[in-house]
Scaffold this motif. Structure first.
Motif, PDB file in Angstrom:
ATOM      1  N   PHE A 332      40.877 100.800 163.237  1.00 41.28           N
ATOM      2  CA  PHE A 332      41.682 101.568 164.194  1.00 41.28           C
ATOM      3  C   PHE A 332      42.198 100.689 165.325  1.00 41.28           C
ATOM      4  N   ILE A 344      48.757 103.684 155.080  1.00 35.19           N
ATOM      5  CA  ILE A 344      47.809 102.703 155.600  1.00 35.19           C
ATOM      6  C   ILE A 344      46.397 103.197 155.291  1.00 35.19           C
ATOM      7  N   PHE A 345      45.580 102.327 154.700  1.00 31.09           N
ATOM      8  CA  PHE A 345      44.217 102.672 154.293  1.00 31.09           C
ATOM      9  C   PHE A 345      43.278 101.892 155.178  1.00 31.09           C
ATOM     10  N   LEU A 346      42.499 102.615 155.964  1.00 34.62           N
ATOM     11  CA  LEU A 346      41.765 102.007 157.074  1.00 34.62           C
ATOM     12  C   LEU A 346      40.310 101.787 156.717  1.00 34.62           C
ATOM     13  N   ASN A 349      36.111 100.850 152.817  1.00 33.57           N
ATOM     14  CA  ASN A 349      35.755 101.782 151.749  1.00 33.57           C
ATOM     15  C   ASN A 349      36.838 102.818 151.510  1.00 33.57           C
ATOM     16  N   VAL A 350      38.080 102.408 151.660  1.00 33.92           N
ATOM     17  CA  VAL A 350      39.197 103.337 151.454  1.00 33.92           C
ATOM     18  C   VAL A 350      40.175 102.717 150.458  1.00 33.92           C
ATOM     19  N   LEU A 354      42.350 106.422 146.395  1.00 39.95           N
ATOM     20  CA  LEU A 354      41.949 107.668 147.060  1.00 39.95           C
ATOM     21  C   LEU A 354      43.177 108.433 147.553  1.00 39.95           C
ATOM     22  N   ALA A 359      43.383 112.390 148.848  1.00 36.42           N
ATOM     23  CA  ALA A 359      43.093 112.521 150.281  1.00 36.42           C
ATOM     24  C   ALA A 359      44.009 113.524 150.982  1.00 36.42           C
ATOM     25  N   PRO A 361      47.647 112.783 152.199  1.00 34.31           N
ATOM     26  CA  PRO A 361      48.965 112.180 152.453  1.00 34.31           C
ATOM     27  C   PRO A 361      49.712 111.924 151.145  1.00 34.31           C
TER      28      PRO A 361
ATOM     29  N   VAL B 110      39.315 110.816 158.576  1.00 31.67           N
ATOM     30  CA  VAL B 110      40.430 110.885 159.529  1.00 31.67           C
ATOM     31  C   VAL B 110      41.719 110.690 158.740  1.00 31.67           C
ATOM     32  N   ILE B 389      44.826 106.883 156.325  1.00 31.14           N
ATOM     33  CA  ILE B 389      43.639 107.523 155.754  1.00 31.14           C
ATOM     34  C   ILE B 389      42.423 106.687 156.100  1.00 31.14           C
ATOM     35  N   TYR B 390      41.397 107.335 156.650  1.00 30.88           N
ATOM     36  CA  TYR B 390      40.105 106.676 156.856  1.00 30.88           C
ATOM     37  C   TYR B 390      39.012 107.570 156.275  1.00 30.88           C
ATOM     38  N   TYR B 391      38.150 107.023 155.436  1.00 30.55           N
ATOM     39  CA  TYR B 391      36.969 107.708 154.910  1.00 30.55           C
ATOM     40  C   TYR B 391      35.767 106.802 155.170  1.00 30.55           C
ATOM     41  N   LYS B 393      32.015 105.564 153.865  1.00 30.53           N
ATOM     42  CA  LYS B 393      31.506 105.416 152.500  1.00 30.53           C
ATOM     43  C   LYS B 393      30.842 106.717 152.032  1.00 30.53           C
ATOM     44  N   LEU B 396      33.560 109.134 150.990  1.00 34.96           N
ATOM     45  CA  LEU B 396      34.114 108.723 149.694  1.00 34.96           C
ATOM     46  C   LEU B 396      33.161 109.083 148.561  1.00 34.96           C
TER      47      LEU B 396
END
Lengths: 425, 425
Positions: A332, A344-346, A349-350, A354, A359, A361, B110, B389-391, B393, B396
């Motif tokens: 972030f 954007i995959f943050l 573990n994303v 997914l 998810a 989006p 998130v 996208i935030y997950y 672990k 997920l």
């Protein structure tokens, strides 16, 4: 093996080398198909089904019974997965819904903007190995939320005239209103111009091969289109603390799509760079589509060793990738610096997958660097706005001289007259 | 004289007969110009200035002194009008600004969407009689509000190398950052690919002739473009209580733009229809551009007598006009029924020209029926969105089996692996 670069040794062309190519032969074939569909309607579609799909159809349209049968034949757990994915897509896309606005702060003046759904939308779904139920959800759900009344899906039939069960089930879960058995440029032409069976729509969305993409480009203007998607892309920014096997797996998840797909890693760690390079060699042979993935990795893949994560972000902003993974401990903190990226995959573990399925989006994203100016498919793509203006005669009288002067300076006396005539006695 | 129809006698082709035409000769000329600019940069632009604009330039860029001199030479009242128009445009377009959103209602997840301005925008301004300061305001102000850092205007010079004073003044009022002396397809090519002087931009907006429009269409994909505007259109819905001379003046305000422009009146009053028909004959000769207006009215103009205002609205929705005037006593009662229109002018004292110059909503509007799926130029056209996208672990792990199953069903084992690998021991 994937190529390894150091950022200070790279030429501009090493970073950016994506140019759109036209294919004249395909253009001619597609032009003929479009003309044929305009002239011969349903009969042309039926003939192309025989020729290209080897299917002799009684009806171009899937019946409710066919749809229900497919839905009931599928593993209920997968139906549940489709519904959960749909619900996640709904939750995300509902946030995109725009309200009308009205400005009424000056005496006798009302200004505003109203938002109206596009009436009819066509959704193209490819056949063969690119027949993806996830695409049905990702295209139909935002259209539904926008308030589109009619969502007409077209997809090529199997040789026995049936359609893939998972596609029919996804269409039912997503709320597609009609399903046409037709693929290729002919399906796009039918949606753009209408036939006896296929309604003329206002916009065509969905992925497709070069014939579909060329047809969409040709009918653009008659109808709207979503975008012409290029090959898939992933860019992973990773620091030295990342697990190289995760990074390699994420790169391969895009490389397996298409020989032309691009997978790029930018890292500030030479050690990670080399480990990922080796790990790719371990994982490629394990894939069902290993040959495609190998070609993509060897021809377009790239590992760039940058001086810092900040420099990695700068390079990424110039590339403007479709998918961007930020595999660092505090992703972030980096998010604000990202200028150009589709999705954007943050965090570590994303995985991009997914977002492809679940998810929420959208997975229809700008490719080929168009994230500099384009956005993921959204509810916005299924509505249009109209502005409106109301002035009382008194309000108009207070500005009429300025409007008349402005119009006269532009040489448009008719514009001037349309204002001044209302104040002539 | 304008043609008069009765709605129950009209064929579909009487209502809708707008098809986009390509011109192969223009395509070839434009392709050559683009290649020349890509190969020869500034020198090509200077050569085209000599050839087409008869101007021998020392510098392709307008200096701050030139801009300030023009601004100071103009009638201060007109500067005031420009500023008031700019302020009105700002007030309206600020309502269009979108905020980021974040969804954080599930543990460890998130999701969000961030909005980022396009970095560099090119604004084309035509020369000759179509050199409109109002266009400078309408294009530059929304870009400014969106947060675009660099707005590069290009417009063809006069033979003495100067630029029209009103254009320079409008550019200063609107906050344009750089001004390039170049017009036609060559200016579009320079903005799309960059030259020594002209920066490569991400999006090109603004009106232009067929060479400019063709060049924009050709570079679309390399950069974004706003739209390809067709000839101007006005549709007036008026009941029997309207003043026929006002209606005629409003129709002519679009007819004077272009011989290809279209002006249509739909009314439920046969008496008004005939009075407007006569009044047009009175007013046409009074116009500076009377010849253009006459050709437009006689070739494309139409008065349709409908059974009711409601039927008039239905016909209008099918035509999807660029400008729509609703000249009835309670226009807000009709507003909700309008499905397809670029900009809507409500009531008997709101001539379309008020919106062209002053009221605040944009005057760059969808033409040729594209209001079925397109919108007025807005702040949205100068930003793009990225989803994120935030997950954790843990989050997920709770969905991993479903994502893996979904990917496997689509035949994409690399996608599946990128998820499952994170849970292997």
């Amino acid at each position: 093996m994937i190529k390894l670069f150091y950022s200070n040794e790279m030429k501009e062309s090493d970073i950016l080398n994506r140019e759109i190519q036209n294919n004249d032969e395909v253009e001619d074939i597609v032009a003929d198909i479009i003309n044929d569909v305009r002239a011969n309607g349903d009969q042309a579609l039926l003939d192309y089904c025989k020729k290209f799909d080897h299917a002799d159809l009684d009806s171009l349209e899937a019946s409710q019974e066919e749809i229900d049968d497919a839905y009931n034949s599928i593993d209920p757990e997968f139906i549940q997965t489709l519904k959960m994915a749909r619900d996640n897509i709904e939750v995300f896309h509902r946030q995109q819904v725009r309200k009308n606005f009205v400005i009424n702060d000056k005496e006798g003046i009302v200004l505003g903007q109203k938002v109206t759904p596009i009436e009819k939308v066509g959704l193209y779904v490819p056949g063969g190995t690119a027949s993806y139920p996830s695409s049905v959800l990702m295209n139909a759900v935002p259209a539904k939320i926008a308030g589109v009344k009619e969502i007409v899906m077209t997809t090529p039939p199997n040789p026995d005239g049936s359609l893939p069960q998972a596609i029919l089930a996804a269409a039912k879960v997503a709320g597609v209103t009609r399903i046409i058995k037709s693929g290729g440029a002919q399906a796009v032409a039918a949606l753009a111009y209408g036939t006896e069976t296929v309604p003329k729509v206002d916009k065509i969305v969905g992925p497709g091969n070069i014939f579909v993409a060329t047809a969409k480009r040709r009918v653009y203007g008659i109808v709207d289109i979503d975008m012409i998607a290029g090959p898939s892309e992933i860019l992973v920014i990773a620091d030295g603390s990342c697990n190289p096997s995760y990074v390699a797996a994420d790169l391969l998840s895009q490389a397996e799509h298409d020989k032309l797909a691009t997978a790029v890693l930018i890292t500030d760690s030479k050690v990670l760079a080399e480990k990922v390079q080796q790990e790719l060699e371990v994982q490629i042979p394990q894939l069902l589509r290993s040959e495609i993935a190998r070609t993509s990795i060897e021809q377009n893949g790239k590992i760039i060793v940058a001086d810092s994560i900040q420099q990695a972000v700068e390079i990424s902003n110039r590339i403007a990738p479709e998918h961007l993974e930020i595999c660092v401990d505090d992703p972030f903190a980096v998010l604000n610096s990202i200028q150009n990226a589709g999705s954007i995959f943050l965090g570590k573990n994303v995985p991009e997958a997914l977002g492809d399925y679940f998810a929420g989006p959208n997975h229809t994203l700008p490719t080929s660097g168009t994230a500099r100016f384009s956005s993921p498919l959204s509810v916005d793509d299924f509505v249009k706005k109209s502005s409106f203006i109301y002035y009382t005669k008194d309000a108009l009288s207070q500005v009429q001289e300025r409007v008349v002067d402005f119009a006269t300076r532009e040489g448009l006396t008719g514009h001037a007259k349309s204002v001044s005539i209302r104040f002539e006695s």
